[in-house]
Design a protein around this motif. Sequence first.
Motif, short mmCIF file in Angstrom:
data_model
loop_
_atom_site.label_atom_id
_atom_site.label_comp_id
_atom_site.label_asym_id
_atom_site.label_seq_id
_atom_site.Cartn_x
_atom_site.Cartn_y
_atom_site.Cartn_z
N GLN A 103 89.78 -5.14 60.28
CA GLN A 103 90.57 -4.02 60.20
C GLN A 103 90.44 -2.79 60.40
O GLN A 103 89.09 -3.07 61.74
CB GLN A 103 89.90 -3.92 58.32
N ILE A 104 90.68 -2.18 60.27
CA ILE A 104 91.14 -1.08 60.83
C ILE A 104 89.96 0.48 60.35
O ILE A 104 89.85 0.96 59.01
CB ILE A 104 92.50 -0.12 61.24
N ASP A 105 89.28 0.59 60.55
CA ASP A 105 87.81 0.88 60.73
C ASP A 105 87.59 2.62 61.44
O ASP A 105 86.90 3.56 61.22
CB ASP A 105 86.57 0.43 60.66
N GLY A 106 88.47 2.73 62.46
CA GLY A 106 88.68 4.13 62.95
C GLY A 106 89.24 3.62 64.68
O GLY A 106 89.62 2.44 64.70
N TYR A 107 89.20 4.67 65.76
CA TYR A 107 90.11 4.16 66.61
C TYR A 107 88.84 4.82 68.05
O TYR A 107 88.26 6.01 67.78
CB TYR A 107 90.87 5.53 67.14
N MET A 108 88.83 3.27 68.97
CA MET A 108 88.01 4.18 69.73
C MET A 108 89.11 5.86 70.97
O MET A 108 90.13 5.18 71.71
CB MET A 108 87.80 2.75 71.39
N GLY A 109 88.44 5.59 71.50
CA GLY A 109 88.59 7.31 72.28
C GLY A 109 88.75 8.55 71.79
O GLY A 109 88.01 8.58 70.62
N SER A 110 89.95 8.75 72.28
CA SER A 110 90.30 10.51 71.63
C SER A 110 89.82 10.56 70.34
O SER A 110 90.21 11.19 69.36
CB SER A 110 91.45 11.05 72.18
N GLY A 111 90.33 8.92 69.80
CA GLY A 111 91.01 9.23 68.36
C GLY A 111 90.28 8.82 67.20
O GLY A 111 89.85 8.71 66.42
N ALA A 112 88.23 8.37 68.48
CA ALA A 112 87.29 8.57 67.78
C ALA A 112 86.82 9.92 67.23
O ALA A 112 86.88 11.22 68.31
CB ALA A 112 86.16 8.01 68.63
N ASN A 113 86.04 10.37 66.07
CA ASN A 113 85.81 11.62 65.65
C ASN A 113 84.34 11.52 65.18
O ASN A 113 84.24 10.14 64.15
CB ASN A 113 86.86 12.50 64.93
N HIS A 114 84.30 12.41 64.24
CA HIS A 114 82.91 12.52 63.54
C HIS A 114 83.56 12.19 62.64
O HIS A 114 84.18 12.72 61.53
CB HIS A 114 82.35 14.09 63.83
N PRO A 115 82.83 12.12 61.34
CA PRO A 115 81.36 11.82 61.36
C PRO A 115 80.58 9.51 61.35
O PRO A 115 80.19 9.46 60.83
CB PRO A 115 80.26 11.95 59.88
N MET A 116 81.52 9.01 62.49
CA MET A 116 82.17 7.59 62.29
C MET A 116 80.73 7.62 63.13
O MET A 116 79.93 7.97 64.04
CB MET A 116 82.91 7.34 63.32
N SER A 117 80.19 5.95 62.07
CA SER A 117 78.36 6.00 62.79
C SER A 117 78.85 3.87 63.42
O SER A 117 79.60 3.21 62.19
CB SER A 117 77.95 5.88 61.94
#
Length: 195
Positions: A163-177
Amino acid sequence: MGGRFAKFVEFLQNVGVPASSLHVIGFSLGAEAAGFAGKALNSRGIRLGRITGLDPAYPGYSLTNNNGHLSRGDAIFVDVLHTNPGVLGFPQAIGDVDFYANPGKWIQPGCWVDQLLRNNELRFIYGCSHNRAWRLYAESVSNPAGFPATLCRNPVFDGCTVQIDGYMGSGANHPMSGKMYFKTNERPPFARNRV
């Protein structure tokens, strides 16, 4: 090098550019230098906004603790991309969020010699998997949703719901962990999610 960069960031802060607004991107040894700069700034009460470590260097740094290499806490948000884990790049999760390409293989798709020949990518024969880190990140700048990633605790990615839990790269953002995994194509464009 990290100490000099920290002095430059301190200068910027003194002329009105808050360190918390800066995004530092470093590849291999550059990722380690960014971490050292973050540590030096933290000791002065200044925090960088974000450090992106592109396959941070592993040889020479593998036997150190968090003070001896890039690690979470070196900035408000530290995201790390692993493309050659355990060889030239760090295998362990060291950031707030760690992205593992294909999922965590030490040789990236397209980096075997026969594939490099077939894809006319022979110029990347030395360190192909390691260099893939900056190539993937560069592609993410123009396609921030190009590398959807799945949060998973299992290092081999088996048994995890994709599933899409976030994006690698410039699309990553806080507070991902956590540890996130994504797949790529074997040749450019590497992103499977074309926008």
